[in-house]
Design a protein around this motif. Structure first.
Motif, PDB file in Angstrom:
ATOM      1  N   ALA A  43       0.843  -1.205   0.000  1.00 17.33           N
ATOM      2  CA  ALA A  43       0.000   0.000   0.000  1.00 17.33           C
ATOM      3  C   ALA A  43       0.878   1.255   0.000  1.00 17.33           C
ATOM      4  N   GLY A  44       1.985   1.209   0.751  1.00 12.38           N
ATOM      5  CA  GLY A  44       2.912   2.342   0.785  1.00 12.38           C
ATOM      6  C   GLY A  44       3.613   2.567  -0.545  1.00 12.38           C
ATOM      7  N   ARG A  45       4.050   1.468  -1.182  1.00 18.01           N
ATOM      8  CA  ARG A  45       4.717   1.585  -2.481  1.00 18.01           C
ATOM      9  C   ARG A  45       3.772   2.159  -3.534  1.00 18.01           C
ATOM     10  N   LEU A  46       2.520   1.721  -3.500  1.00 19.47           N
ATOM     11  CA  LEU A  46       1.559   2.250  -4.467  1.00 19.47           C
ATOM     12  C   LEU A  46       1.221   3.709  -4.164  1.00 19.47           C
ATOM     13  N   GLY A  47       1.208   4.068  -2.887  1.00 17.06           N
ATOM     14  CA  GLY A  47       0.938   5.445  -2.497  1.00 17.06           C
ATOM     15  C   GLY A  47       2.008   6.413  -2.964  1.00 17.06           C
ATOM     16  N   LYS A  48       3.232   5.930  -3.132  1.00 16.53           N
ATOM     17  CA  LYS A  48       4.332   6.785  -3.591  1.00 16.53           C
ATOM     18  C   LYS A  48       4.207   7.163  -5.069  1.00 16.53           C
ATOM     19  N   ARG A  49       3.338   6.495  -5.790  1.00 14.32           N
ATOM     20  CA  ARG A  49       3.174   6.786  -7.221  1.00 14.32           C
ATOM     21  C   ARG A  49       2.382   8.066  -7.466  1.00 14.32           C
ATOM     22  N   ARG A  50       1.843   8.656  -6.422  1.00 16.80           N
ATOM     23  CA  ARG A  50       1.129   9.929  -6.493  1.00 16.80           C
ATOM     24  C   ARG A  50      -0.054   9.902  -7.469  1.00 16.80           C
ATOM     25  N   LYS A  51      -0.708   8.772  -7.535  1.00 18.01           N
ATOM     26  CA  LYS A  51      -1.915   8.644  -8.342  1.00 18.01           C
ATOM     27  C   LYS A  51      -3.024   8.142  -7.423  1.00 18.01           C
ATOM     28  N   PRO A  52      -4.260   8.548  -7.688  1.00 20.54           N
ATOM     29  CA  PRO A  52      -5.362   8.010  -6.884  1.00 20.54           C
ATOM     30  C   PRO A  52      -5.457   6.496  -7.075  1.00 20.54           C
ATOM     31  N   ILE A  53      -5.671   5.784  -5.962  1.00 18.16           N
ATOM     32  CA  ILE A  53      -5.738   4.319  -6.013  1.00 18.16           C
ATOM     33  C   ILE A  53      -7.104   3.891  -5.496  1.00 18.16           C
TER      34      ILE A  53
END
Length: 190
Positions: A43-53
């Motif tokens: 979840a943290g790695r995906l959050g770093k992509r700065r895109k809404p998830i």
């Protein structure tokens, strides 16, 4: 700026996460253990992509409780895709049938294409399961193991301990004589 769509095929010990972009291209597809550190990590790695998830799961309780607890703590938008919907949507996508990776991909694609999926909240009856799954933050350098849950034996009774199962002679008592079954054949009556 596009969105990311994360589909999770929930399992008891592992989850398979597939993340796709707005074009349906797979960005991440990996199997993660059902523990707090692993779930927080992805979840943290995906959050770093700065895109809404947006997240979608195929179960609302039981094995999904820890996953939901972590996602709700991060204020994630979580949707529910039922098994029936997943099964119907799988027919539209070619590829391997009935693997965790394929199911996660189908869940992610379903989330991307359908805007009518129900949003999960703590008020949806998952609150008790999520509350039970909440764990204290893991200590650095230590991975928490699964909680200990003794398994019930037949008819709901707890399994006897190895000491209770031991022969009486091994427990320091004299062994009681055992009955021997009579296995002789008798002649048929006339």
């Amino acid at each position: 700026m596009g969105s990311l769509w994360a589909g999770v095929d929930v399992g008891k010990t592992h989850h398979h996460v597939c993340v796709i972009d707005d074009d349906g291209t797979v960005v991440v597809s990996e199997k993660i253990p059902n523990d707090q550190q692993a779930i927080s990590g992805i979840a943290g790695r995906l959050g770093k992509r700065r895109k809404p998830i947006r997240w979608a799961v195929d179960l609302r309780g039981g094995p999904a409780a820890l996953l939901l607890a972590v996602l709700f703590d991060r204020n994630a938008d979580v949707r529910y895709v039922s098994g029936t919907v997943t099964s119907r949507m799988a027919e539209a996508f070619h590829g391997e049938r009935k693997t965790d990776a394929h199911d996660a991909y189908v869940i992610a694609q379903t989330l991307r294409m359908r805007g009518d999926l129900p949003t999960l909240t703590l008020a949806d009856g998952v609150a008790a399961a999520v509350e039970a799954a909440r764990l204290p933050p893991p200590r650095p350098g230590r991975r928490p193991g699964p909680p200990y849950r003794p398994h019930p034996g037949p008819a709901g009774h707890d399994q006897p301990s190895a000491r209770e199962d031991a022969e009486p002679a091994q427990q320091g008592r004299a062994a009681a004589p055992r009955a021997v079954a009579d296995t002789r054949r008798t002649a048929p009556r006339r």
